[in-house]
Design a protein around this motif. Structure first.
Motif, short mmCIF file in Angstrom:
data_model
loop_
_atom_site.label_atom_id
_atom_site.label_comp_id
_atom_site.label_asym_id
_atom_site.label_seq_id
_atom_site.Cartn_x
_atom_site.Cartn_y
_atom_site.Cartn_z
N ARG A 79 -3.64 13.45 2.55
CA ARG A 79 -4.45 14.40 3.29
C ARG A 79 -4.27 14.15 4.79
O ARG A 79 -4.24 12.99 5.22
CB ARG A 79 -5.93 14.28 2.92
N LEU A 80 -4.14 15.23 5.55
CA LEU A 80 -3.93 15.14 6.99
C LEU A 80 -5.10 15.77 7.72
O LEU A 80 -5.57 16.85 7.35
CB LEU A 80 -2.63 15.85 7.40
N LEU A 81 -5.57 15.11 8.76
CA LEU A 81 -6.69 15.59 9.56
C LEU A 81 -6.21 15.74 11.00
O LEU A 81 -5.78 14.77 11.62
CB LEU A 81 -7.87 14.62 9.48
N ARG A 82 -6.30 16.96 11.53
CA ARG A 82 -5.88 17.25 12.90
C ARG A 82 -7.03 17.92 13.65
O ARG A 82 -7.88 18.59 13.05
CB ARG A 82 -4.67 18.19 12.93
N ALA A 83 -7.02 17.76 14.96
CA ALA A 83 -8.00 18.40 15.83
C ALA A 83 -7.34 19.58 16.52
O ALA A 83 -6.37 19.41 17.26
CB ALA A 83 -8.53 17.41 16.86
N GLU A 84 -7.83 20.78 16.24
CA GLU A 84 -7.33 21.98 16.90
C GLU A 84 -8.01 22.19 18.26
O GLU A 84 -7.46 22.83 19.15
CB GLU A 84 -7.56 23.20 16.02
N LYS A 85 -9.20 21.65 18.41
CA LYS A 85 -9.96 21.74 19.65
C LYS A 85 -10.84 20.51 19.76
O LYS A 85 -11.43 20.08 18.77
CB LYS A 85 -10.82 23.02 19.66
N ASN A 86 -10.91 19.93 20.95
CA ASN A 86 -11.71 18.72 21.14
C ASN A 86 -12.13 18.64 22.61
O ASN A 86 -11.32 18.36 23.48
CB ASN A 86 -10.94 17.47 20.74
N ARG A 87 -13.38 18.93 22.88
CA ARG A 87 -13.89 18.85 24.24
C ARG A 87 -14.12 17.42 24.71
O ARG A 87 -14.34 17.19 25.90
CB ARG A 87 -15.21 19.62 24.34
N TYR A 88 -14.09 16.48 23.79
CA TYR A 88 -14.39 15.09 24.14
C TYR A 88 -13.18 14.17 24.02
O TYR A 88 -13.32 12.96 24.18
CB TYR A 88 -15.52 14.55 23.25
N GLY A 89 -12.03 14.69 23.70
CA GLY A 89 -10.87 13.82 23.53
C GLY A 89 -9.59 14.61 23.36
O GLY A 89 -9.52 15.82 23.64
N SER A 90 -8.56 13.94 22.87
CA SER A 90 -7.25 14.53 22.72
C SER A 90 -7.16 15.32 21.41
O SER A 90 -7.89 15.06 20.45
CB SER A 90 -6.18 13.44 22.74
N THR A 91 -6.24 16.29 21.40
CA THR A 91 -5.97 17.06 20.19
C THR A 91 -4.63 16.69 19.57
O THR A 91 -4.14 17.40 18.69
CB THR A 91 -5.98 18.57 20.50
N GLU A 92 -4.03 15.59 20.03
CA GLU A 92 -2.71 15.20 19.54
C GLU A 92 -2.77 14.16 18.42
O GLU A 92 -1.75 13.86 17.82
CB GLU A 92 -1.88 14.64 20.70
N GLU A 93 -3.94 13.59 18.17
CA GLU A 93 -4.05 12.55 17.16
C GLU A 93 -3.97 13.12 15.75
O GLU A 93 -4.33 14.28 15.51
CB GLU A 93 -5.35 11.76 17.33
N LEU A 94 -3.51 12.29 14.82
CA LEU A 94 -3.37 12.67 13.41
C LEU A 94 -4.02 11.60 12.55
O LEU A 94 -3.72 10.41 12.69
CB LEU A 94 -1.90 12.83 13.04
N GLY A 95 -4.91 12.02 11.67
CA GLY A 95 -5.52 11.12 10.71
C GLY A 95 -4.90 11.32 9.33
O GLY A 95 -4.76 12.45 8.86
N ILE A 96 -4.51 10.23 8.68
CA ILE A 96 -3.81 10.29 7.40
C ILE A 96 -4.65 9.57 6.34
O ILE A 96 -5.00 8.40 6.52
CB ILE A 96 -2.42 9.67 7.50
N PHE A 97 -4.98 10.28 5.28
CA PHE A 97 -5.80 9.74 4.20
C PHE A 97 -5.03 9.87 2.88
O PHE A 97 -4.09 10.65 2.75
CB PHE A 97 -7.13 10.49 4.08
N GLU A 98 -5.52 9.10 1.91
CA GLU A 98 -5.00 9.18 0.54
C GLU A 98 -6.17 9.37 -0.41
O GLU A 98 -7.14 8.61 -0.38
CB GLU A 98 -4.22 7.92 0.18
N MET A 99 -6.09 10.40 -1.24
CA MET A 99 -7.15 10.73 -2.18
C MET A 99 -6.93 9.99 -3.50
O MET A 99 -5.81 9.98 -4.03
CB MET A 99 -7.20 12.23 -2.42
N SER A 100 -8.00 9.37 -3.99
CA SER A 100 -7.95 8.67 -5.28
C SER A 100 -9.28 8.90 -5.99
O SER A 100 -10.15 9.64 -5.51
CB SER A 100 -7.70 7.17 -5.09
N ASP A 101 -9.44 8.30 -7.16
CA ASP A 101 -10.68 8.45 -7.89
C ASP A 101 -11.85 7.75 -7.21
O ASP A 101 -13.01 7.98 -7.56
CB ASP A 101 -10.53 7.92 -9.32
N LYS A 102 -11.57 6.91 -6.21
CA LYS A 102 -12.61 6.24 -5.44
C LYS A 102 -12.90 6.94 -4.12
O LYS A 102 -13.62 6.41 -3.28
CB LYS A 102 -12.20 4.78 -5.17
N GLY A 103 -12.32 8.11 -3.93
CA GLY A 103 -12.54 8.85 -2.70
C GLY A 103 -11.34 8.79 -1.78
O GLY A 103 -10.21 8.53 -2.20
N LEU A 104 -11.59 9.03 -0.50
CA LEU A 104 -10.54 9.04 0.51
C LEU A 104 -10.45 7.68 1.18
O LEU A 104 -11.45 7.08 1.56
CB LEU A 104 -10.83 10.11 1.57
#
Length: 447
Positions: free
Chosen positions: A242-267
């Protein structure tokens, strides 16, 4: 009764202005979104009078806003350090991607740190949320659930909390607005009420939004203007990533990328993203190259795969996954015009493994080398990575933060890296091959 002066009509979805009443918006094509808009009253002198005293920007005493950590490192990376008091975040994503799971984990982590958290749901019952929380091990004190369709009473209850989640903005209805729940008027009204409560009580709030078939957040565009941060949560159905991106951010950068992995225990956060998008195997096949790209503040190894095959049709296919098709066509034109490598009689397919979408222009060199390798059917060395932007003249331009990229390449075991000749000198951690043009790179590796 005096007739109300209506001078124009405005689309509630895209903001298009029309002087006549129409059923379908001429701009966005939506039906039933044109609303009458009365002119604003002016002062007696015919002009707007400023009642507040203006202040010079240099004379203002501004304090740095404190951050409230969410308890999830990847989310804090995308947000810019955590939640901001009074800030409103809009989280959008496809159904089943894990929006509610992510927010439930965030609420549990914040509750463990002593914050009072309220999760307001208009789509699920408290029993469904509790069942998911028990399965994920999130049964903690300080996390309260409120499953109500009455938005006013729900927001009144949130005034005594330190963090609030509204799931979702399309499920509630504002009594002051017309239409059914999820319509542009209702979405705008619900979002305005939630933003007003968050700002007045100075509590961070998260609004969950649905998305359309085109991948955009459903509702009027004004919804994204009302909030402070817009996050998009995406992922393929057959992949746990799973990928998390910021399309708009008044308090920080929009270039960061968060990477998650989904399992039976959650993200869970992916600790080594480069290994996720590059498996390190060498199949000796043509059309495979490694480009060192930047996603925010970290470097990743992106594996680019290209395939070329002869077509009997007059119009060959151009299919790209992970980059824009227009970008693929542009680089193919550069290969033909500057390097003499034609693809007019071949179908060309390009794929970035792992579902990664490349936005960094410094991946151009890796893409071009992969395409040339596929067109010539010659494999590339497995110990070489490519860093550089390719211009229309065929020149290789230097990439930003080259040292960071090369350190990551050396950690992954690469022995050589191809960079631009105009890159400033530095103490590189591995052998570098400096080139001036794309033609020079193809001469070195694809004779």
């Amino acid at each position: 009764m005096a007739k109300k002066d209506i001078s124009r009509y405005k689309c509630a979805d895209c903001g298009h202005i029309s002087l006549t009443m129409v059923g379908k918006c001429p701009s966005c094509g939506e039906w039933g979104t044109m609303e009458p808009e009365a002119p604003l009253p002016l002062s007696k002198k015919g002009a707007v009078t400023a009642h507040k005293k203006v202040s010079p920007i240099r004379g203002l005493d501004v304090q740095e806003q404190s951050r409230i950590p969410s308890g999830i490192e990847e989310l804090d990376r995308v947000l810019g350090g955590g939640w901001v008091a009074g800030g409103v975040t809009l989280l959008g994503g496809e159904p089943g991607v894990g929006k509610s799971t992510l927010l439930l984990q965030v609420c549990a982590e914040m509750a463990k740190k002593g914050h009072k958290v309220l999760y307001i749901s208009g789509e699920e019952s408290s029993g469904q949320l509790a069942l998911r929380g028990r399965r994920l091990g999130l049964m903690v004190d300080g996390l309260d659930l409120l499953c109500e369709s009455d938005l006013v009473s729900s927001l009144e209850a949130a005034e005594g909390y330190e963090f609030m989640v509204v799931d979702s903005v399309q499920a509630f209805r504002a009594d002051e607005e017309q239409g059914w729940a999820g319509s542009p008027n209702q979405v705008r009204g619900v979002a305005s009420m939630a933003v007003e409560v968050a700002k007045r009580c100075q509590i961070p709030a998260v609004l969950v939004g649905h998305i359309t078939k085109q991948g955009q957040i459903a509702g009027p565009k004004l919804l994204e203007h009302l909030v402070d941060v817009v996050l998009l949560f995406s992922g393929e159905q057959n992949s746990p990533n799973r990928l998390l991106r910021a399309e708009k951010n008044r308090y920080g950068s929009t270039e960061e990328l968060g990477i998650f992995e989904m399992s039976d225990k959650g993200l869970s956060a992916v600790m080594d993203p480069s290994r996720l998008y590059w498996n390190g195997t060498d199949l000796g096949s043509s059309g495979v190259s490694i480009a060192m790209v930047l996603e925010g503040s970290r470097s990743l190894a992106a594996e680019i795969q290209a395939l070329s095959c002869t077509t009997p049709f007059p119009y060959p296919r151009r299919t790209a996954r992970g980059i824009e098709t227009n970008r693929l066509q542009l680089l193919l034109a550069v290969l033909e015009r500057r390097c003499g490598l034609s693809s007019r009689t071949s179908d060309v397919y390009l794929n970035v493994t792992g579902g990664l979408s490349l936005r960094d222009p410094s991946a151009d060199l890796g893409i071009c080398v992969s395409l040339a390798s596929a067109l010539k059917d010659l494999p590339l060395p497995a110990d070489v990575c490519f860093i550089g932007e390719v211009g229309l003249a065929g020149e290789v331009r230097p990439a930003g933060r080259t040292l960071m990229r090369l350190k990551e390449a050396a950690r992954l075991g690469f022995k050589r890296a191809v960079i631009s000749k105009r890159t400033p000198k530095d103490d590189w951690p591995l052998e570098t091959i400096k080139v001036a043009s794309l033609h020079e790179v193809l001469t070195l590796f694809l004779k």
